[in-house]
Scaffold this motif. Structure first.
Motif, PDB file in Angstrom:
ATOM      1  N   PRO A   9      -2.140 -61.447 -46.079  1.00 38.79           N
ATOM      2  CA  PRO A   9      -2.416 -60.745 -44.814  1.00 38.79           C
ATOM      3  C   PRO A   9      -3.885 -60.294 -44.737  1.00 38.79           C
ATOM      4  O   PRO A   9      -4.520 -60.008 -45.751  1.00 38.79           O
ATOM      5  CB  PRO A   9      -1.472 -59.534 -44.859  1.00 38.79           C
ATOM      6  CG  PRO A   9      -0.379 -59.942 -45.789  1.00 38.79           C
ATOM      7  CD  PRO A   9      -1.020 -60.832 -46.808  1.00 38.79           C
ATOM      8  N   LEU A  10      -4.420 -60.239 -43.528  1.00 36.70           N
ATOM      9  CA  LEU A  10      -5.822 -59.865 -43.336  1.00 36.70           C
ATOM     10  C   LEU A  10      -6.114 -58.460 -43.840  1.00 36.70           C
ATOM     11  O   LEU A  10      -7.234 -58.163 -44.282  1.00 36.70           O
ATOM     12  CB  LEU A  10      -6.180 -59.965 -41.848  1.00 36.70           C
ATOM     13  CG  LEU A  10      -6.215 -61.376 -41.251  1.00 36.70           C
ATOM     14  CD1 LEU A  10      -6.506 -61.322 -39.753  1.00 36.70           C
ATOM     15  CD2 LEU A  10      -7.260 -62.224 -41.959  1.00 36.70           C
ATOM     16  N   ASN A  11      -5.144 -57.589 -43.769  1.00 33.73           N
ATOM     17  CA  ASN A  11      -5.367 -56.210 -44.214  1.00 33.73           C
ATOM     18  C   ASN A  11      -5.386 -56.077 -45.735  1.00 33.73           C
ATOM     19  O   ASN A  11      -5.638 -54.990 -46.249  1.00 33.73           O
ATOM     20  CB  ASN A  11      -4.294 -55.283 -43.636  1.00 33.73           C
ATOM     21  CG  ASN A  11      -4.477 -55.055 -42.139  1.00 33.73           C
ATOM     22  OD1 ASN A  11      -5.598 -55.177 -41.630  1.00 33.73           O
ATOM     23  ND2 ASN A  11      -3.386 -54.744 -41.449  1.00 33.73           N
ATOM     24  N   ASN A  12      -5.107 -57.156 -46.431  1.00 26.16           N
ATOM     25  CA  ASN A  12      -5.100 -57.108 -47.900  1.00 26.16           C
ATOM     26  C   ASN A  12      -6.460 -57.508 -48.482  1.00 26.16           C
ATOM     27  O   ASN A  12      -6.540 -58.126 -49.538  1.00 26.16           O
ATOM     28  CB  ASN A  12      -4.008 -58.028 -48.458  1.00 26.16           C
ATOM     29  CG  ASN A  12      -2.625 -57.434 -48.274  1.00 26.16           C
ATOM     30  OD1 ASN A  12      -2.461 -56.446 -47.581  1.00 26.16           O
ATOM     31  ND2 ASN A  12      -1.623 -58.031 -48.886  1.00 26.16           N
ATOM     32  N   TYR A  13      -7.545 -57.152 -47.769  1.00 29.97           N
ATOM     33  CA  TYR A  13      -8.894 -57.407 -48.295  1.00 29.97           C
ATOM     34  C   TYR A  13      -9.111 -56.575 -49.555  1.00 29.97           C
ATOM     35  O   TYR A  13      -8.616 -55.464 -49.691  1.00 29.97           O
ATOM     36  CB  TYR A  13      -9.943 -57.049 -47.244  1.00 29.97           C
ATOM     37  CG  TYR A  13      -9.771 -55.671 -46.642  1.00 29.97           C
ATOM     38  CD1 TYR A  13     -10.240 -54.539 -47.281  1.00 29.97           C
ATOM     39  CD2 TYR A  13      -9.104 -55.509 -45.428  1.00 29.97           C
ATOM     40  CE1 TYR A  13     -10.064 -53.279 -46.752  1.00 29.97           C
ATOM     41  CE2 TYR A  13      -8.926 -54.249 -44.882  1.00 29.97           C
ATOM     42  CZ  TYR A  13      -9.405 -53.137 -45.551  1.00 29.97           C
ATOM     43  OH  TYR A  13      -9.216 -51.890 -45.024  1.00 29.97           O
ATOM     44  N   TYR A  14      -9.811 -57.153 -50.506  1.00 37.53           N
ATOM     45  CA  TYR A  14     -10.173 -56.497 -51.772  1.00 37.53           C
ATOM     46  C   TYR A  14      -8.970 -55.745 -52.361  1.00 37.53           C
ATOM     47  O   TYR A  14      -9.036 -54.555 -52.668  1.00 37.53           O
ATOM     48  CB  TYR A  14     -11.351 -55.546 -51.578  1.00 37.53           C
ATOM     49  CG  TYR A  14     -12.065 -55.223 -52.882  1.00 37.53           C
ATOM     50  CD1 TYR A  14     -12.634 -56.236 -53.650  1.00 37.53           C
ATOM     51  CD2 TYR A  14     -12.161 -53.916 -53.342  1.00 37.53           C
ATOM     52  CE1 TYR A  14     -13.287 -55.953 -54.836  1.00 37.53           C
ATOM     53  CE2 TYR A  14     -12.814 -53.613 -54.537  1.00 37.53           C
ATOM     54  CZ  TYR A  14     -13.372 -54.634 -55.280  1.00 37.53           C
ATOM     55  OH  TYR A  14     -14.016 -54.355 -56.457  1.00 37.53           O
ATOM     56  N   THR A  15      -7.900 -56.500 -52.515  1.00 32.40           N
ATOM     57  CA  THR A  15      -6.667 -55.935 -53.077  1.00 32.40           C
ATOM     58  C   THR A  15      -6.427 -56.537 -54.450  1.00 32.40           C
ATOM     59  O   THR A  15      -6.630 -57.739 -54.667  1.00 32.40           O
ATOM     60  CB  THR A  15      -5.473 -56.234 -52.154  1.00 32.40           C
ATOM     61  OG1 THR A  15      -5.728 -55.657 -50.865  1.00 32.40           O
ATOM     62  CG2 THR A  15      -4.178 -55.657 -52.722  1.00 32.40           C
ATOM     63  N   GLU A  16      -5.978 -55.720 -55.357  1.00 32.49           N
ATOM     64  CA  GLU A  16      -5.730 -56.178 -56.733  1.00 32.49           C
ATOM     65  C   GLU A  16      -4.377 -56.879 -56.811  1.00 32.49           C
ATOM     66  O   GLU A  16      -3.367 -56.387 -56.301  1.00 32.49           O
ATOM     67  CB  GLU A  16      -5.767 -54.984 -57.689  1.00 32.49           C
ATOM     68  CG  GLU A  16      -5.640 -55.375 -59.155  1.00 32.49           C
ATOM     69  CD  GLU A  16      -5.784 -54.177 -60.077  1.00 32.49           C
ATOM     70  OE1 GLU A  16      -4.765 -53.819 -60.713  1.00 32.49           O
ATOM     71  OE2 GLU A  16      -6.882 -53.599 -60.150  1.00 32.49           O
ATOM     72  N   ILE A  38      -6.702 -60.173 -60.584  1.00 31.97           N
ATOM     73  CA  ILE A  38      -7.772 -60.640 -59.702  1.00 31.97           C
ATOM     74  C   ILE A  38      -7.809 -59.766 -58.446  1.00 31.97           C
ATOM     75  O   ILE A  38      -6.901 -58.972 -58.205  1.00 31.97           O
ATOM     76  CB  ILE A  38      -7.583 -62.112 -59.297  1.00 31.97           C
ATOM     77  CG1 ILE A  38      -6.302 -62.268 -58.460  1.00 31.97           C
ATOM     78  CG2 ILE A  38      -7.544 -63.015 -60.526  1.00 31.97           C
ATOM     79  CD1 ILE A  38      -6.136 -63.639 -57.850  1.00 31.97           C
ATOM     80  N   HIS A  39      -8.882 -59.919 -57.679  1.00 27.77           N
ATOM     81  CA  HIS A  39      -8.998 -59.239 -56.391  1.00 27.77           C
ATOM     82  C   HIS A  39      -9.129 -60.272 -55.285  1.00 27.77           C
ATOM     83  O   HIS A  39      -9.754 -61.333 -55.472  1.00 27.77           O
ATOM     84  CB  HIS A  39     -10.235 -58.328 -56.350  1.00 27.77           C
ATOM     85  CG  HIS A  39     -10.056 -57.027 -57.051  1.00 27.77           C
ATOM     86  ND1 HIS A  39     -10.250 -56.888 -58.403  1.00 27.77           N
ATOM     87  CD2 HIS A  39      -9.682 -55.798 -56.582  1.00 27.77           C
ATOM     88  CE1 HIS A  39     -10.026 -55.635 -58.751  1.00 27.77           C
ATOM     89  NE2 HIS A  39      -9.687 -54.954 -57.669  1.00 27.77           N
ATOM     90  N   SER A  40      -8.535 -59.981 -54.156  1.00 32.38           N
ATOM     91  CA  SER A  40      -8.766 -60.822 -52.989  1.00 32.38           C
ATOM     92  C   SER A  40     -10.188 -60.610 -52.493  1.00 32.38           C
ATOM     93  O   SER A  40     -10.878 -59.679 -52.921  1.00 32.38           O
ATOM     94  CB  SER A  40      -7.754 -60.483 -51.889  1.00 32.38           C
ATOM     95  OG  SER A  40      -7.845 -59.109 -51.549  1.00 32.38           O
ATOM     96  N   ALA A  41     -10.639 -61.488 -51.600  1.00 34.74           N
ATOM     97  CA  ALA A  41     -12.022 -61.432 -51.127  1.00 34.74           C
ATOM     98  C   ALA A  41     -12.309 -60.124 -50.387  1.00 34.74           C
ATOM     99  O   ALA A  41     -11.404 -59.496 -49.810  1.00 34.74           O
ATOM    100  CB  ALA A  41     -12.314 -62.622 -50.218  1.00 34.74           C
TER     101      ALA A  41
END
Length: 282
Positions: A9-16, A38-41
């Protein structure tokens, strides 16, 4: 190396995320790998620095400050790398802007290489790995006029005792495009060292144009230059560099007389020792 792309989902930016990898073939599933974190972008920052203020530091530099940014995930949307400062002359278009990257999370930065006595607009932006955020409001400020362009003249040094010298010079008169002189700096360093090791003795404007430099090492050689300073910065240094050597302390502790040149005092001490040797030999 294998590569897999997973939509999130778009709201999951920089999520571990915790990730495992598992091989599969016609026979079945293989063993799972160890867990990797890892982290999302990252996404671009959504907040602009507030209340930027630019203060003239000297004739070619601004000290720019702003209120610290709220470091919440929703605002930064990643890991804050630093700030991007945008500046341009008020007589030019914003499209002519120059940018400076400050790779630090502190809420201030120095902009250098500006023109003396010139008005500029300044804006600030936060940035992370995804890019820069919105711009702050602009702030207008003027650099100081030039630093003293003329060096002090008639610089002389006189020996007071084996560890003290008296330095004198003539007044520097600033021109119309220079800031008023605020004072003088007497810069002294050991002759076998670089000038970056020099000690500055400050003489504010209004005081007598002289300075007594204490705590020098007897017998040591020194270099010295004098400069005027103002809000525009440090002015040009006196030239050429003065070289002098401190006198050595004699056995009876006699000091050189006030106003005698240091090298002359050292020669007189040497002659005194030679005369004493010749007298005792007879």
């Amino acid at each position: 190396w294998g590569v897999a792309v997973v939509n999130i989902p778009l709201n999951n930016y920089y999520t571990e995320y915790e990730v495992k990898v598992q091989a599969i073939n016609n026979v079945g599933k293989g063993p799972e790998s160890e867990i990797a974190v890892i982290h999302s972008a990252e996404d671009m920052p959504q907040v602009a620095p507030q209340k930027p203020i630019a203060l003239a530091y000297n004739s070619t530099c601004f000290n720019v400050t702003w209120q610290p940014i709220d470091m919440s995930r929703e605002n930064i949307r990643g890991k804050l790398i630093g700030h991007r400062l945008k500046y341009w002359k008020t007589t030019h278009q914003e499209e002519d802007s120059v940018y400076y990257l400050s790779r630090t999370t502190r809420n201030w930065a120095l902009i250098v290489g500006l023109q003396p006595d010139t008005y500029y607009f300044v804006k600030v932006m936060a940035y992370n790995a995804a890019g820069e955020g919105p711009e702050s409001e602009r702030f207008e400020e003027r650099t100081y006029r030039k630093a003293p362009q003329k060096p002090p003249s008639s610089v002389h040094v006189y020996g007071i005792n084996p560890s003290t010298v008296r330095v004198v010079w003539r007044y520097v008169s600033p021109s119309q495009d220079e800031e008023p002189v605020e004072g003088y700096k007497v810069r002294i360093w050991e002759s076998d060292q670089n000038m970056i090791t020099a000690n500055n003795t400050i003489v504010p404007i209004g005081q007598k144009l002289e300075s007594y430099i204490n705590n020098l090492t007897p017998g040591k050689s020194y270099n010295m230059r004098v400069l005027a300073y103002s809000n525009g910065g440090d002015g040009r240094m006196s030239s050429p560099t003065l070289h002098f050597q401190m006198g050595k302390t004699t056995r009876n502790g006699a000091d050189t007389r006030h106003g005698h040149n240091i090298n002359t005092a050292l020669i007189l001490s040497t002659l005194l020792l030679i005369s004493t040797f010749l007298y005792t030999s007879h």
